[in-house]
Motif scaffolding. Structure first.
Motif, short mmCIF file in Angstrom:
data_model
loop_
_atom_site.label_atom_id
_atom_site.label_comp_id
_atom_site.label_asym_id
_atom_site.label_seq_id
_atom_site.Cartn_x
_atom_site.Cartn_y
_atom_site.Cartn_z
N ASP A 421 -3.36 -10.71 -6.44
CA ASP A 421 -2.98 -9.52 -5.66
C ASP A 421 -3.46 -9.63 -4.23
O ASP A 421 -2.78 -9.19 -3.29
N GLN A 448 -3.66 -1.56 -0.52
CA GLN A 448 -3.75 -0.61 -1.63
C GLN A 448 -2.49 -0.64 -2.51
O GLN A 448 -2.56 -0.53 -3.73
N GLN A 449 -1.32 -0.82 -1.87
CA GLN A 449 -0.07 -0.87 -2.61
C GLN A 449 0.07 -2.13 -3.45
O GLN A 449 0.89 -2.18 -4.36
N THR A 451 -2.21 -3.36 -5.43
CA THR A 451 -3.10 -3.39 -6.60
C THR A 451 -3.18 -2.01 -7.25
O THR A 451 -2.96 -0.99 -6.58
N LYS A 452 -3.49 -1.99 -8.51
CA LYS A 452 -3.74 -0.72 -9.22
C LYS A 452 -5.19 -0.29 -9.08
O LYS A 452 -5.55 0.82 -9.47
N ASP A 454 -8.40 1.08 -7.29
CA ASP A 454 -8.71 1.98 -6.18
C ASP A 454 -9.62 1.26 -5.19
O ASP A 454 -10.75 0.89 -5.52
#
Length: 465
Positions: A421, A448-449, A451-452, A454
């Protein structure tokens, strides 16, 4: 990074005399081509005198109003005016129906008033004639523009249009003690460079390959952040290919081994980064040995301090290799993907620094541990990446907090996201903002987009004050 103090505001401009003949386009079949897109186009004719200290310049600027509204004033960045008596504007003429007058020249900003105001998306072409009196580059001063006993360096030497932010402002920043204050939109360049007849002749390194003319060279470069050149009667030239990219070294005598090493590391880096980041730099890249400390990136050319050449021990575990790779990485994180270097200096410097690690991992995974132990860990970098260039008065604290702490931040992202990622996000960021000026939020959003996970704990850790 330049630390020269600003010069006083000059007297009002009263001279209006011809300086050079009009810029002559390249003949049919030459390299000059019409500008494309909405890039500002710079057509420059420059004559260097025999002293190698003075330049006469005629610069035609063709721009399209980028603001989406009527434009009554245009700022031009004039970095040369930061040096005492270096920049003298002789005349300003305009093509077409508008009148353009000089409203003021303050430190590094030349403000032009347009009457009547330029409508949205309307084109304006005007010509500046000026002289440049090159300042001396003093020992141990991180100054780029100027001369030493064996070279002249022409960086940020012509007035240029700054980047217009979609938020509705020109990104204009004053100089600082450290770091870079300029933000460059893409532009197209045609330069006719006229050189004195010297023996031995001057050797010129530039951001683009040359076409010989009877009295010098002609250059054409499209969609670049800037056009930089350097000249010396002492340069020794060597060239290698990195796929479609011609990499050329310009070095002084008695440094043949480190010059070849810098060339070889640059070629390896171009090949690796082109594959890793999924985009390629311009078709030529120049490496110029310089008489000032450290390295400095520009589009299509970077400077590498002589101290790295003389201190080279033949190993990749050296500053020559490390900084050559760093400056090469800037052909992606600066030249291809632009950013606000004054307000968010980490956005290109941290990426270029972390790219060093990626290169060493690719060259030899065992060197990754060496890199952390040599480049980062001994300096115990700390502090927030919210810092701007104006928060520092010395280079080492700036480097530690922005370059090295920034590398730690990128590594924290990688550990949180996983390699797949992380590298996917890095490639997406490079491709999506190729040719643009990316913001901090653009960077955050892409990662951020991808990966899941946070990522807010990483942002909080490295960007909280």
């Amino acid at each position: 990074t330049s630390t020269a103090l600003p010069s006083p505001i000059p007297d009002p401009i009263t001279v209006d005399v011809p300086l050079l003949p009009p810029v002559t386009p390249a003949p049919p079949g030459g390299t000059a081509q019409p500008e494309t897109r909405n890039n500002t186009h710079y057509k420059i004719s420059a004559t260097l005198d025999e002293s190698l200290r003075n330049l006469q310049v005629r610069e035609q600027i063709s721009l399209i109003n980028p603001t989406g509204a009527d434009l009554a004033e245009i700022p031009l960045v004039v970095e040369a005016n930061r040096y005492d008596d270096a920049f003298k504007l002789l005349s300003l003429t305009v093509d077409g129906g508008q009148t353009v007058i000089v409203k003021g020249l303050d430190v590094n900003i030349l403000t032009l008033a347009i009457q009547p105001a330029l409508a949205a998306d309307q084109k304006l072409t005007f010509t500046l004639e000026y002289t440049l009196r090159l300042p001396p580059i003093l020992p141990d001063k991180p100054q780029i523009l100027g001369y030493t006993q064996r070279q002249i360096n022409m960086a940020d030497w012509y007035p240029f249009l700054p980047y217009y932010n979609p938020a509705g402002t020109w990104l204009l920043h004053p100089p600082a003690a450290v770091g870079e204050n300029t933000v460059y939109p893409l532009a197209d360049f045609d330069l006719d460079l006229r050189l004195p007849n010297l023996n031995p002749a001057l050797v010129v390194a530039a951001s683009a390959p040359p076409e010989s003319t009877p009295d010098g060279y002609r250059y054409h470069l499209e969609s670049a952040r800037n056009f930089v050149w350097s000249a010396s009667q002492q340069y020794r030239v060597s060239t290698q290919q990195a796929g479609p990219v011609t990499v050329t070294s310009y070095a002084f005598p008695a440094t043949e081994l480190p010059a070849w090493a810098a060339l070889d590391y640059t070629v390896q880096a171009v090949n690796y980064f082109s594959k890793q980041f999924k985009i390629e730099p311009h078709s030529s890249l120049s490496i110029v040995q310089s008489d000032f400390p450290d390295g400095m990136e520009f589009d299509g050319l970077y400077f590498l301090s002589e101290r790295f050449y003389y201190g080279f021990d033949g190993s990749p575990r050296s500053y020559l290799a490390l900084i050559a790779v760093h400056e090469t990485a800037h052909q992606w994180w600066y030249a291809r993907v632009g950013s606000d270097q004054a307000q968010d200096p980490w956005l290109d410097e941290a990426l270029a620094t972390y790219s060093e690690l990626l290169f060493y991992e690719n060259l030899n995974p065992d060197l990754a541990k060496w890199w952390w132990g040599f480049r980062v860990d001994p300096y115990a970098p700390a502090g927030s990446l919210d810092a701007t260039i104006y928060d520092f008065s010395q280079f080492l604290p700036y480097r530690n907090q922005i370059y090295l702490r920034g590398a730690q931040m990128l590594n924290a992202l990688r550990l949180s996201m996983g390699d797949a990622d992380f590298f996917g996000a890095l490639q997406t960021y490079a491709v999506r903002f190729d040719g643009k000026v990316a913001s901090r939020q653009d960077f955050f959003d892409v990662f951020q987009q991808a990966t899941k996970i946070d990522l807010s704990p990483v942002w909080t850790e490295f960007f909280s004050n």
